[in-house]
Design a protein around this motif. Structure first.
Motif, PDB file in Angstrom:
ATOM      1  N   VAL A  11       0.873  -1.177   0.000  1.00 17.65           N
ATOM      2  CA  VAL A  11       0.000   0.000   0.000  1.00 17.65           C
ATOM      3  C   VAL A  11       0.909   1.225   0.000  1.00 17.65           C
ATOM      4  N   GLN A  12       1.264   1.675  -1.195  1.00 13.39           N
ATOM      5  CA  GLN A  12       2.204   2.809  -1.299  1.00 13.39           C
ATOM      6  C   GLN A  12       1.555   4.114  -0.876  1.00 13.39           C
ATOM      7  N   GLY A  13       0.243   4.210  -1.127  1.00 18.51           N
ATOM      8  CA  GLY A  13      -0.454   5.450  -0.785  1.00 18.51           C
ATOM      9  C   GLY A  13      -1.949   5.232  -0.721  1.00 18.51           C
ATOM     10  N   ALA A  14      -2.704   6.343  -0.682  1.00 13.82           N
ATOM     11  CA  ALA A  14      -4.168   6.333  -0.574  1.00 13.82           C
ATOM     12  C   ALA A  14      -4.598   5.623   0.721  1.00 13.82           C
ATOM     13  N   MET A  15      -5.717   4.929   0.712  1.00 13.73           N
ATOM     14  CA  MET A  15      -6.252   4.364   1.970  1.00 13.73           C
ATOM     15  C   MET A  15      -6.776   2.950   1.798  1.00 13.73           C
ATOM     16  N   TYR A  16      -6.264   2.234   0.772  1.00  8.30           N
ATOM     17  CA  TYR A  16      -6.880   0.962   0.435  1.00  8.30           C
ATOM     18  C   TYR A  16      -5.850  -0.084   0.067  1.00  8.30           C
ATOM     19  N   THR A  17      -6.266  -1.323   0.236  1.00 12.04           N
ATOM     20  CA  THR A  17      -5.546  -2.417  -0.393  1.00 12.04           C
ATOM     21  C   THR A  17      -6.540  -3.184  -1.252  1.00 12.04           C
ATOM     22  N   PHE A  18      -6.018  -3.779  -2.310  1.00 10.22           N
ATOM     23  CA  PHE A  18      -6.880  -4.480  -3.269  1.00 10.22           C
ATOM     24  C   PHE A  18      -6.252  -5.840  -3.533  1.00 10.22           C
ATOM     25  N   PRO A  19      -6.222  -6.710  -2.505  1.00 12.41           N
ATOM     26  CA  PRO A  19      -5.501  -7.965  -2.639  1.00 12.41           C
ATOM     27  C   PRO A  19      -6.198  -8.948  -3.567  1.00 12.41           C
ATOM     28  N   ARG A  20      -5.367  -9.803  -4.140  1.00 19.47           N
ATOM     29  CA  ARG A  20      -5.876 -10.802  -5.068  1.00 19.47           C
ATOM     30  C   ARG A  20      -6.171 -12.091  -4.309  1.00 19.47           C
ATOM     31  N   LEU A  21      -7.288 -12.700  -4.649  1.00 21.72           N
ATOM     32  CA  LEU A  21      -7.731 -13.903  -3.955  1.00 21.72           C
ATOM     33  C   LEU A  21      -7.611 -15.104  -4.879  1.00 21.72           C
ATOM     34  N   THR A  22      -7.011 -16.165  -4.370  1.00 20.94           N
ATOM     35  CA  THR A  22      -7.083 -17.432  -5.094  1.00 20.94           C
ATOM     36  C   THR A  22      -8.305 -18.168  -4.542  1.00 20.94           C
ATOM     37  N   LEU A  23      -9.291 -18.357  -5.399  1.00 26.28           N
ATOM     38  CA  LEU A  23     -10.539 -18.997  -4.939  1.00 26.28           C
ATOM     39  C   LEU A  23     -10.642 -20.398  -5.538  1.00 26.28           C
ATOM     40  N   PRO A  24     -11.047 -21.380  -4.724  1.00 25.29           N
ATOM     41  CA  PRO A  24     -11.184 -22.746  -5.244  1.00 25.29           C
ATOM     42  C   PRO A  24     -12.272 -22.821  -6.322  1.00 25.29           C
ATOM     43  N   GLU A  25     -12.047 -23.686  -7.292  1.00 22.03           N
ATOM     44  CA  GLU A  25     -12.989 -23.887  -8.382  1.00 22.03           C
ATOM     45  C   GLU A  25     -14.424 -24.084  -7.881  1.00 22.03           C
ATOM     46  N   LYS A  26     -14.556 -24.881  -6.823  1.00 21.86           N
ATOM     47  CA  LYS A  26     -15.886 -25.165  -6.274  1.00 21.86           C
ATOM     48  C   LYS A  26     -16.594 -23.901  -5.788  1.00 21.86           C
ATOM     49  N   ALA A  27     -15.822 -22.998  -5.221  1.00 21.49           N
ATOM     50  CA  ALA A  27     -16.407 -21.733  -4.739  1.00 21.49           C
ATOM     51  C   ALA A  27     -16.885 -20.904  -5.919  1.00 21.49           C
ATOM     52  N   ILE A  28     -16.078 -20.902  -6.975  1.00 22.60           N
ATOM     53  CA  ILE A  28     -16.445 -20.144  -8.174  1.00 22.60           C
ATOM     54  C   ILE A  28     -17.745 -20.696  -8.760  1.00 22.60           C
ATOM     55  N   ASN A  29     -17.855 -21.997  -8.780  1.00 21.40           N
ATOM     56  CA  ASN A  29     -19.088 -22.606  -9.288  1.00 21.40           C
ATOM     57  C   ASN A  29     -20.282 -22.321  -8.385  1.00 21.40           C
ATOM     58  N   ALA A  30     -20.048 -22.411  -7.096  1.00 18.67           N
ATOM     59  CA  ALA A  30     -21.132 -22.121  -6.146  1.00 18.67           C
ATOM     60  C   ALA A  30     -21.637 -20.696  -6.349  1.00 18.67           C
ATOM     61  N   ALA A  31     -20.713 -19.785  -6.569  1.00 23.13           N
ATOM     62  CA  ALA A  31     -21.086 -18.384  -6.806  1.00 23.13           C
ATOM     63  C   ALA A  31     -21.919 -18.277  -8.081  1.00 23.13           C
ATOM     64  N   LYS A  32     -21.439 -18.940  -9.121  1.00 24.05           N
ATOM     65  CA  LYS A  32     -22.139 -18.847 -10.408  1.00 24.05           C
ATOM     66  C   LYS A  32     -23.556 -19.385 -10.293  1.00 24.05           C
ATOM     67  N   GLU A  33     -23.722 -20.451  -9.501  1.00 25.21           N
ATOM     68  CA  GLU A  33     -25.059 -20.985  -9.294  1.00 25.21           C
ATOM     69  C   GLU A  33     -25.984 -19.937  -8.680  1.00 25.21           C
ATOM     70  N   GLN A  34     -25.415 -19.101  -7.842  1.00 28.20           N
ATOM     71  CA  GLN A  34     -26.223 -18.042  -7.221  1.00 28.20           C
ATOM     72  C   GLN A  34     -26.219 -16.763  -8.055  1.00 28.20           C
ATOM     73  N   GLU A  35     -25.675 -16.863  -9.251  1.00 29.96           N
ATOM     74  CA  GLU A  35     -25.573 -15.698 -10.140  1.00 29.96           C
ATOM     75  C   GLU A  35     -24.863 -14.526  -9.478  1.00 29.96           C
ATOM     76  N   GLN A  36     -23.822 -14.869  -8.750  1.00 27.78           N
ATOM     77  CA  GLN A  36     -23.032 -13.824  -8.093  1.00 27.78           C
ATOM     78  C   GLN A  36     -21.620 -13.860  -8.648  1.00 27.78           C
TER      79      GLN A  36
END
Ligand SMILES: Cc1ncc(COP(=O)(O)O)c(C=O)c1O
Ligand SMILES: Cc1ncc(COP(=O)(O)O)c(C=O)c1O
Lengths: 485, 485
Positions: free
Chosen positions: B397-422
């Motif tokens: 976080v070089q500046g401002a007031m935020y961090t925007f970290p990258r998430l490694t999400l398991p395939e199953k979670a991605i599918n679960a999300a898609k099922e909920q249209e999220q």
């Protein structure tokens, strides 16, 4: 390389937003700009036949010397700098400040609020409306706080604008109007549908004229909203109850969304006149109307007895709005985060002023009454004096803060104006400014029937100054008429 | 009669402004709305595995407990309630208040100002910019005060929008972006041209990517402006000088209007990083650039060390703007009368804080330094802790007031999300909220490369709370990963 286009800017009058280019805005137009220049010239010692410019061009009470309501300012100061809560301030002011701070994020005016405004304040607004409207319920979820009424009005017009060509949204606005309306419609490229107020009947609104206007408009656009300004700016009329009922019936028949600009709701001076809110009349007409007619009404901290324009406080109440549209509205206002918190706090005080059993009550009532009384006196004086001038005809100032008198201008003056490519009343107001140091806004900036000429003048200058203004106008009008006869 | 259309509202989702419908706005989207609900549930006694919702979704320092700068609040309180000028306040605070009041209509914060802002304050802003930019001149006539930076940004985008179809204005914005930009472009029906920041290089801006984006966009729209957010929201990077030069050269070559969002100009934490204003770099590149490149830069009272979001203060400086366009700009801002005067006054203090020879200087410096120091500590802590979590990768976080970290999400979670249209990171953030009471904004609300997932988190919670937040995220991420493996 970029040398081939250096001569032309990216953003120039040919490439800029054409809707913005089309906007006209007279309240701060050429006359006012010239007035600011003249003020600078006077400061630099340039000799004129007057020593100061008196500005009667804008409804800005404090700028014209009206003093703030003590209680309001005490509470806001306590909110701004809570260390003062230890100091000698009235207990009710302190309680009010604590209550507002508790409703703020982190107990600070410096936090963003919910986009529609602080919840406690929206509740207070709803209670105020209920009380004003003899108990007709108001729901805090229908209240959106805003950055002055201007913000909410533009937001509603934006929501309503859709379609292309013949299906483009048309919005009915009074002529003469407060130019925020025409400007916002130009910016949105919505169609302005003008309906004329009846100058011969004290600027009253005639439903026959609404019918004429909407019928003509249906040929080329899709009329979807009807705006009412009551009490009227620039025309100072106060609508009677019957007329409001007729308007509501008309809106229902023609399937129009009603927008009621009621920022002058406390500014009623004329005996026999009374403010009726559109909301109240709508509900008193029974469910046949109150369950179907869509209404947004607007209020502000800028006018009435307090005149706190600089705080940019305001709200709108929406009635019968589609719940899905409301979600979009909430999203839309979220983009700009929230209205100013000092403005929200001030609005809270306006809708929830000191109560009879509280220590600040007596002073509050004294100040409010005095401010309204003075305005009422000035309204009468303005009408009386102007009507003594041959060639000026002035309707009674029933409410609001303005008069919009009609000018009889000699043919020669009209021609002289045309030669300078100026509207005749612009020509008149410019000359009045140059010769007398009085700054008014030409009627052409508000719209008027073709071939008629007016100016708008506020009644806000302090009584002694207002007398001078009126005398100078009398003198100028006489001279102007002679010069061009 | 109107019975044939009573079932349908005038204003419904089919008839409302389609541009408004298209707007997306995540910072106050579903996660935040659910957070507010959960807070109510907690209040009503509903049992959860946590006792409070911690909101790290919005850059609102005071809401998270940061205290206002004493001097700023003293001066504003004095302006609000000038009777206090008789009380015990530091002399410099009193002098500042008197000076501001003198510049207000009728000596009151309650008067409207000139639409572009109070002249004295615009002069102070110009002096501040000159000092910040090592003497490069700034002209008060190029300064427009605004209702937060949001207002000025939307106004500039509005001015720039024109054309239809292939000639429609396109505006380049970073991805990830602060969603004001995408929202405003949607509302204006301007074309969003996305350029991607390079996550692998600390979210830096690569001119090659700008070239790619503008070239592709020229096929279907007219690219006319380039927006930069520096320091970055949501990504927290600070641009180096070389990169700013490259961007300016690119804008000149491609004939683009530059918009530099510099609201975090004091929020630089990382050693070796420094804030460079676009204005300064532009002028240091010499007249070949400084006389042609059009630039608007934005600042605000909401961020930096003061965090006074609620006052809605801000300004923009316009460089090389066509004089005729400036007249239209002034007219456009006149329609809404003026920015909040308390906000303008607060901005005046930000650009003209206590000086070394003044009594309030020591306290002011102490408070400012402390606030920036704490932010800097929290920036480091956030990066360090998040990077210890397997499956989370966080740039400094070089500046401002935020961090925007990258998430490694398991395939199953991605599918679960898609099922909920999220969106998968929406699914993640919602679960984090429900299970841990932590409110973040999913990366999908800011834009990100396809197939990558992020959240945005502010570093603003008080240190002890921030520790809890980070620990809870660690725990949640582990559990989430296991659950969906
Ligand atoms: C009829 C009317 N509506 C709305 C406004 C906007 O006022 P504000 O934005 O200050 O609330 C004015 C201001 O003069 C007005 O006269
Ligand atoms: C990058 C950026 N620009 C502009 C703004 C708008 O802030 P304000 O309107 O409060 O000045 C924000 C607020 O978070 C921001 O992060």
């Amino acid at each position: 390389t970029f040398t081939n286009h250096v001569t032309q800017r990216v953003l120039n009058v040919d490439t800029m937003n054409p809707n913005v280019k089309r906007i006209e805005y007279a309240v701060r137009g050429p006359v006012v700009q010239r007035a600011v220049q003249i003020e600078k010239e006077l400061k630099e010692g340039v000799k004129k036949s007057f020593t100061e410019v008196i500005k009667a061009n804008i409804g800005d009470a404090h700028a014209m010397g009206q003093k703030p309501i003590t209680f309001f300012r005490q509470v806001i100061a306590l909110c701004v700098y809570p260390d003062l809560l230890e100091d000698k301030f009235p207990e009710d002011a302190k309680n009010r400040a604590r209550r507002i701070l508790q409703a703020c994020g982190g107990g600070s005016l410096g936090a963003y609020s919910a986009s529609s405004g602080i919840e406690v304040i929206r509740q207070d607004v709803a209670k105020y409306i209920e009380k004003r409207d003899s108990g007709i319920p108001s729901n805090p979820d229908d209240i959106y706080l805003s950055t002055g009424a201007s913000d909410a009005i533009v937001t509603m017009l934006k929501l309503l604008t859709a379609g292309e060509g013949k299906t483009r949204t048309g919005v009915m606005i009074p002529i003469p109007q407060y130019p925020l309306y025409s400007a916002a419609l130009a910016e949105l490229a919505a169609v302005q549908i003008s309906y004329y107020l009846d100058e011969d009947k004290c600027w009253s609104l005639d439903v026959g004229e609404l019918r004429r206007a909407v019928k003509a408009a249906r040929e080329h656009c899709n009329p979807r909203a009807l705006c009412i300004i009551n009490p009227g700016n620039p025309t100072g009329q106060v609508q009677n109850r019957q007329c409001i009922e007729d308007v509501i019936r008309f809106a229902a028949e023609e399937h129009l969304f009603l927008m009621a600009d009621e920022v002058y709701q406390d500014n009623v001076y004329m005996e026999g006149c009374q403010f009726h809110s559109f909301k109240k009349v709508l509900f008193e007409m029974g469910p046949e109307y109150s369950s179907v007619v869509e209404l947004a009404s607007f209020h502000s901290t800028s006018k009435c007895y307090m005149g706190e324009c600089g705080f940019r406080g305001g709200y709108m109440e929406v009635i019968n709005m589609d719940p899905e549209v409301k979600l979009h509205l909430t999203k839309l206002v979220s983009v700009r985060l929230c209205p100013s918190i000092p403005g929200q706090a001030l609005l809270d005080l306006v809708v929830n002023p000191p109560q009879p059993d509280e220590p600040s009550y007596a002073t509050f009532i004294k100040e409010r009454t005095a401010n309204l009384h003075i305005l009422s006196e000035k309204a009468k004086m303005t009408e009386q004096v102007l009507n003594t001038v041959p060639g000026i005809h002035c309707n009674p100032v029933q409410g609001a803060m303005y008069t919009f008198p009609r000018l009889t201008l000699p043919e020669k003056a009209i021609n002289a104006a045309k030669e300078q490519e100026q509207a005749p009343d612009m020509f008149y107001c410019m000359k009045l400014l140059e010769e007398m140091g009085i700054c008014l806004v030409p009627g052409s900036g508000f719209g008027q029937r073709d071939g008629t000429y007016h100016f708008r003048m506020t009644i806000l200058p302090a009584t002694e100054k207002l007398k001078i203004v009126l005398e100078k106008i009398r003198e100028f009008h006489k001279r102007f008429t002679e010069e061009f006869s």
